[in-house]
Write an enzyme that holds these catalytic residues in place. Structure first.
Site, PDB file in Angstrom:
ATOM      1  N   LYS A  76       0.814  -1.218   0.000  1.00 24.49           N
ATOM      2  CA  LYS A  76       0.000   0.000   0.000  1.00 24.49           C
ATOM      3  C   LYS A  76       0.848   1.269   0.000  1.00 24.49           C
ATOM      4  CE  LYS A  76      -4.290  -1.983   1.387  1.00 24.49           C
ATOM      5  NZ  LYS A  76      -3.795  -3.391   1.527  1.00 24.49           N
TER       6      LYS A  76
HETATM    7  C1  LIG Z   1      -4.286  -4.412   0.774  1.00 23.65           C
HETATM    8  C2  LIG Z   1      -3.501  -5.667   0.631  1.00 23.65           C
HETATM    9  C3  LIG Z   1      -3.848  -6.646  -0.330  1.00 23.65           C
HETATM   10  C4  LIG Z   1      -5.095  -6.546  -1.207  1.00 23.65           C
HETATM   11  O1  LIG Z   1      -5.039  -5.521  -2.157  1.00 23.65           O
HETATM   12  P1  LIG Z   1      -6.393  -4.994  -2.873  1.00 23.65           P
HETATM   13  O2  LIG Z   1      -5.976  -3.863  -3.708  1.00 23.65           O
HETATM   14  O3  LIG Z   1      -7.303  -4.594  -1.745  1.00 23.65           O
HETATM   15  O4  LIG Z   1      -6.956  -6.129  -3.655  1.00 23.65           O
HETATM   16  C5  LIG Z   1      -3.029  -7.763  -0.434  1.00 23.65           C
HETATM   17  N1  LIG Z   1      -1.950  -7.927   0.360  1.00 23.65           N
HETATM   18  C6  LIG Z   1      -1.593  -7.018   1.293  1.00 23.65           C
HETATM   19  C7  LIG Z   1      -0.408  -7.277   2.150  1.00 23.65           C
HETATM   20  C8  LIG Z   1      -2.342  -5.850   1.451  1.00 23.65           C
HETATM   21  O5  LIG Z   1      -1.993  -4.965   2.393  1.00 23.65           O
END
Ligand SMILES: *Cc1c(COP(=O)(O)O)cnc(C)c1O
Length: 477
Positions: A112
């Site tokens: 993120k």
């Molecule tokens: C947020 C997140 C995801 C999922 O991503 P999306 O864009 O919500 O599909 C997968 N792995 C981790 C570690 C995350 O923090």
């Protein structure tokens, strides 16, 4: 570039408008009016460039004629200066046909950071330009809160308030949030569950006078700017593996469908992506929809990959919009059905179209553990549980399509550092992943956090008192 709502009843906005609005007023999500297109020559021209140079070229067309365009280069340079790998998102080969794209070299060791660090700076500069303020408000069960706090810390026009359920996040997750000492960061440990946190945040957003006074805004993955920032690493990785002349496939650990939708965007822009594989844990509403044509989110199940413990994927509406050729009437029909009956039914044609590009798999807790163990035995690499779900799904896709002989490389998006999930990794392999130095440094610092009862008015009063928007402070640019 103009941005239109998936439900067709909100005014179209500029990039800056969509960035600051998040959700459209008609409840829809913003999408660019058209897809920018890159020729083979332009894609080939990305080979060998730095991550930031690729990011600038890929993102630029989405900001055409927008005031944010002037900020882009500086924002990218600042956003990625805090990453601890010179390639930003390094690509590693683990078997002859499988690669791992490491998206966890940012400040909070999860993917993120890649988008949040950019979005926070674009928003801050847009608000300073307009003389406005915002209070970013969110509830977190772990990762999103840490990424938001790190991205918004020290921003001039924005305060950030994050609620987490007291005693119910891991120690690493808590410390990543509470050791940030910038005065615009406010951590609330709520005496309740994650659902209590979410209910209070939702109530705050629904209190329109309060929402307007504090200029409340969200940080969830429906913001278009987050998606755009995530298309960049599809380009860097595909080009490294031979695009535009060689197609590439991706498997993506999926929760709210933001990350994998960015892959779809890259494909629409001309990147030769063959398959996009949706990897989910026991929360399998997407794989079930692929099997039956019916998307029916159920109750969330807690797993060892908590960032994917999601049943209702907020970006799924963007995919539906595309699948029905942007027929907003049909999108509204589907979304009304989902809201009224708890499920949405695709036509056979829509389902066939979906399956042309996407595959979807669900990986159990046992398979996740076994995958972490097997990858460690074969390669010596420790993988986090989200990445393990993706590796399991990539292998299922190969088996399902009998692609044992394919020459298309499969890139697995690795969304978190194994060190964020030490218990799960140790249980599978007997080894505790080593903490990167930046994590060790952070975890040793003093924590700052306010405990509050799960009471709407107490939380509302706290935010009014502590946010600069609540205090009516001018923006000091
Ligand atoms: C947020 C997140 C995801 C999922 O991503 P999306 O864009 O919500 O599909 C997968 N792995 C981790 C570690 C995350 O923090």
């Amino acid at each position: 570039m103009k941005y239109v709502s998936t439900r067709g009843e909100a005014p179209s906005l500029s990039f800056e408008g969509a960035l600051l609005a998040g959700l459209a007023r008609d409840g829809g999500l913003y999408m660019p009016e058209t897809w920018p297109h890159f020729s083979e020559k332009e894609i080939a021209g990305l080979a060998g460039l730095d991550y930031i140079d690729v990011a600038e070229r890929v993102i630029r067309p989405f900001l055409e004629d927008d005031p944010c365009l002037d900020d882009l280069r500086e924002v990218l340079e600042e956003a990625y200066a805090g990453f601890d790998h010179p390639a930003v998102t390094p690509l590693k080969q683990i078997t002859p046909k499988l690669w791992i794209l490491e998206l966890f070299h940012g400040p909070t060791l999860a993917f993120k950071d890649l988008a949040m660090q950019v979005v926070a700076r674009l928003m801050d500069r847009a608000l300073i330009r307009k003389g406005g303020r915002a209070t970013v408000l969110g509830a977190t069960s772990g990762d999103t809160g840490a990424a938001a706090i790190d991205a918004f810390r020290g921003r001039k026009a924005i305060d950030v308030v994050i609620l987490h359920p007291k005693g119910r996040v891991t120690e690493i997750q808590r410390r990543q949030m509470t050791t940030v000492d910038d005065p615009n960061v406010h951590n609330i440990a709520l005496e309740g569950t994650f659902d209590d946190c979410q209910a209070i945040v939702k109530a705050l957003f629904n209190d329109l006078p309060l929402r307007d006074r504090l200029h409340l805004t969200g940080v969830n993955s429906i913001n278009w700017a987050r998606i755009v920032a995530q298309t960049v690493y599809y380009f860097t990785s595909a080009v490294a593996l031979g695009a535009p002349w060689r197609p590439v496939s991706y498997t993506v650990p999926t929760g709210n469908f933001g990350d994998i939708f960015a892959g779809y965007v890259a494909q629409q822009m001309g990147l030769p992506i063959q398959r996009l594989v949706i990897a989910t844990n026991a929360n399998d509403s997407l794989p079930r929809a692929f099997a039956t044509g019916i998307y029916e989110p159920k109750t969330v199940i807690a797993t060892s990959s908590p960032s994917m413990d999601i049943q209702l994927a907020s970006n799924f509406e963007r995919l539906m919009f595309e699948l029905v050729d942007r027929n907003v009437g049909r999108v509204k029909e589907l979304m009304t059905e989902l809201q009224d009956t708890g499920k949405l039914t695709m036509t056979p044609d829509e389902l066939t179209k979906l399956k042309e590009v996407f595959g979807a798999y669900s990986i159990s807790e046992e398979e996740t553990q076994e995958t972490i163990a097997r990858v460690y035995r074969k390669t010596g690499v420790l993988t986090d549980p989200h990445t393990a779900v993706a590796i399991g799904s990539a292998l299922d896709e190969r088996r399902a399509l009998d692609q044992g002989n394919t020459t298309t490389p499969m890139v697995i998006l690795s969304t978190a550092d194994a060190a964020k999930f030490p218990e799960t990794v140790e249980r599978a392999t007997g080894r505790v992943p080593e903490q990167p130095q930046r994590l060790k440094d952070r975890l040793g610092e003093t924590e700052r956090c306010t405990s509050l009862p799960a009471d709407y008015q107490t939380v509302a009063d706290f935010i009014s008192k502590h946010s600069r928007a609540g205090q009516g402070e001018e923006v000091d640019a």
